[in-house]
Motif scaffolding. Sequence first.
Motif, mmCIF file in Angstrom:
data_model
loop_
_atom_site.group_PDB
_atom_site.id
_atom_site.type_symbol
_atom_site.label_atom_id
_atom_site.label_comp_id
_atom_site.label_asym_id
_atom_site.label_seq_id
_atom_site.Cartn_x
_atom_site.Cartn_y
_atom_site.Cartn_z
ATOM 1 N N ALA A 71 0.847 -1.198 0.000
ATOM 2 C CA ALA A 71 0.000 0.000 0.000
ATOM 3 C C ALA A 71 0.879 1.243 0.000
ATOM 4 C CB ALA A 71 -0.884 -0.002 1.245
ATOM 5 N N ALA A 72 0.393 2.284 -0.660
ATOM 6 C CA ALA A 72 1.177 3.510 -0.785
ATOM 7 C C ALA A 72 1.452 4.168 0.570
ATOM 8 C CB ALA A 72 0.459 4.496 -1.703
ATOM 9 N N GLU A 73 0.565 3.930 1.543
ATOM 10 C CA GLU A 73 0.743 4.579 2.849
ATOM 11 C C GLU A 73 1.427 3.691 3.872
ATOM 12 O OE1 GLU A 73 -3.208 7.397 2.428
ATOM 13 O OE2 GLU A 73 -2.883 6.252 4.264
ATOM 14 N N ALA A 74 1.835 2.500 3.458
ATOM 15 C CA ALA A 74 2.475 1.574 4.409
ATOM 16 C C ALA A 74 3.733 2.225 4.989
ATOM 17 C CB ALA A 74 2.832 0.269 3.705
ATOM 18 N N GLY A 75 3.805 2.242 6.324
ATOM 19 C CA GLY A 75 4.980 2.798 6.985
ATOM 20 C C GLY A 75 4.862 4.278 7.300
ATOM 21 N N PHE A 76 3.819 4.943 6.780
ATOM 22 C CA PHE A 76 3.730 6.395 6.986
ATOM 23 C C PHE A 76 3.514 6.746 8.454
ATOM 24 C CE2 PHE A 76 3.554 10.695 5.890
ATOM 25 C CZ PHE A 76 2.495 11.290 6.543
ATOM 26 N N TYR A 114 5.012 11.092 0.213
ATOM 27 C CA TYR A 114 5.196 9.700 0.658
ATOM 28 C C TYR A 114 4.360 8.748 -0.185
ATOM 29 C CZ TYR A 114 5.887 5.822 3.947
ATOM 30 O OH TYR A 114 6.241 4.627 4.521
ATOM 31 N N THR A 115 3.063 9.068 -0.318
ATOM 32 C CA THR A 115 2.177 8.158 -1.057
ATOM 33 C C THR A 115 2.534 8.126 -2.536
ATOM 34 O OG1 THR A 115 0.534 9.917 -1.149
ATOM 35 C CG2 THR A 115 0.230 8.262 0.552
ATOM 36 N N SER A 163 6.556 6.107 -2.116
ATOM 37 C CA SER A 163 6.955 5.054 -1.190
ATOM 38 C C SER A 163 6.981 3.679 -1.857
ATOM 39 C CB SER A 163 6.018 5.016 0.015
ATOM 40 O OG SER A 163 4.719 4.653 -0.401
ATOM 41 N N GLU A 177 10.568 -2.091 4.128
ATOM 42 C CA GLU A 177 9.736 -1.009 4.677
ATOM 43 C C GLU A 177 10.579 -0.068 5.531
ATOM 44 O OE1 GLU A 177 5.428 -1.769 5.848
ATOM 45 O OE2 GLU A 177 6.251 -0.953 7.716
ATOM 46 N N VAL A 201 10.929 4.060 5.221
ATOM 47 C CA VAL A 201 10.757 5.026 6.316
ATOM 48 C C VAL A 201 12.055 5.833 6.512
ATOM 49 C CG1 VAL A 201 10.273 5.290 8.781
ATOM 50 C CG2 VAL A 201 8.990 3.633 7.438
#
Lengths: 221, 190
Positions: free
Chosen positions: A64-69, B27-28, B31, B49, B53
């Motif tokens: 997912a694009a938001e993973a880790g945000f 980010y989106t 990432s 991951e 980050v």
Amino acid sequence: MAEKAVNLWRRFEELAPWYVNGTISHEERRWVDEFILTDRAAAARLKWESSLQTRLRDAAPPIAAEAGFERLLGRIRAERAPVATPRVSLIQRLRDTVLSLSQRPAFALAAMAVVILQTGVIGALVNQSNEQSSEYAMTRSLSTAAPMDSLLRVSFRSDTTEASLRLLLVEVGGTIVGGPGQLGVYLVQVPAARFELATAKLKASPLVTAADVVPPMPAQP
Amino acid sequence: MDLDNEQVSALLSEIGKGNESAMKTLYTAYSRRVYVFAHNRLRDHGAAEEVVVDTMHAVWRHPDRFRGESKFSTWLLGIARYKLLTIMRQRKQDPEQIEDYEDDLPSEDAGAFENLAQQQRHEGVRLCMDKLPDEQRECLHLVFYEGCSLAEVATVQACPENTVKTRLFHARQKIKRCLQRLLEQEMAHG
């Protein structure tokens, strides 16, 4: 003649990946387009490289694009928030003073020790009262700001760095909402839904010397 | 979603002021690409991951370091590469590699390539990619997944363009041979 064919093939092979990924120049693209018209093997080779590109892109792992945000946000916010350094308590100051007197003549030391001890006892009683009253005041002031079942009274080791304290709070989802008091105790608020897990984590942490639940305040009349 | 350098610069300017919403947008947008790049090398979800980050955190702390001299993705992948190399040094990863083969088969036969193009599957490609040396696998990823130019690959991998060409040549040869053998094995087993 054979050497020319080899050189042409080498040039083609060098250009093929850039042709397939679309970064080739116009001039080189024209060259490749003409070459593959005359060489069936080259045309097949281009087809294979194109297929390889497709397979590589299809084989990419899903994420997912938001993973880790949220983790990133946690780091960012942990870096921002200031932490008050624990103040040295009266008891600790008296202890340090006694230690520094170890070089003095014995009779002066003994006399001073009696005085200090008495001061220490009185001071501890005063501190305890202050601590409780200051905590009372802190928790009272929070009674409208936060659900009372999500507060913990936490003491950290004296050698705890600000960075490691902040990191621990991020891990448990906690926020410092009060303190440090005279004895270096902080009030930490954690989300009600994570309360049990957060409490267990804090108690298990080597940085924490004590973590106690703050009892809920009685309802105001 | 790909952003052009102008859009990215606007976001970075906001990030420099501490704007979390701008950070989320950036980010989106990027990432996933950083994740796939890192995963290609590390083959570990958690570590990949972590690289994402760490990389984005570096952007948050120093948004002014992107000067627009390259594509933002190129700059970003350069940072990601540095982060993942740190992880790999800690893990001391040593991947099994495909042996080098002499070019003794008529490999440029048109029929062989046509057959291969039709038959190769995701699993086969992934298996053969896994066996490549790290730098070659990364090079293939940058060319075919990211669509980088020769200059961009050289920038990310911090090496001369001729080195990129060599890596690419050998990587494609090895993948091709690996896939041919997989196909032969499949056919032999019916």
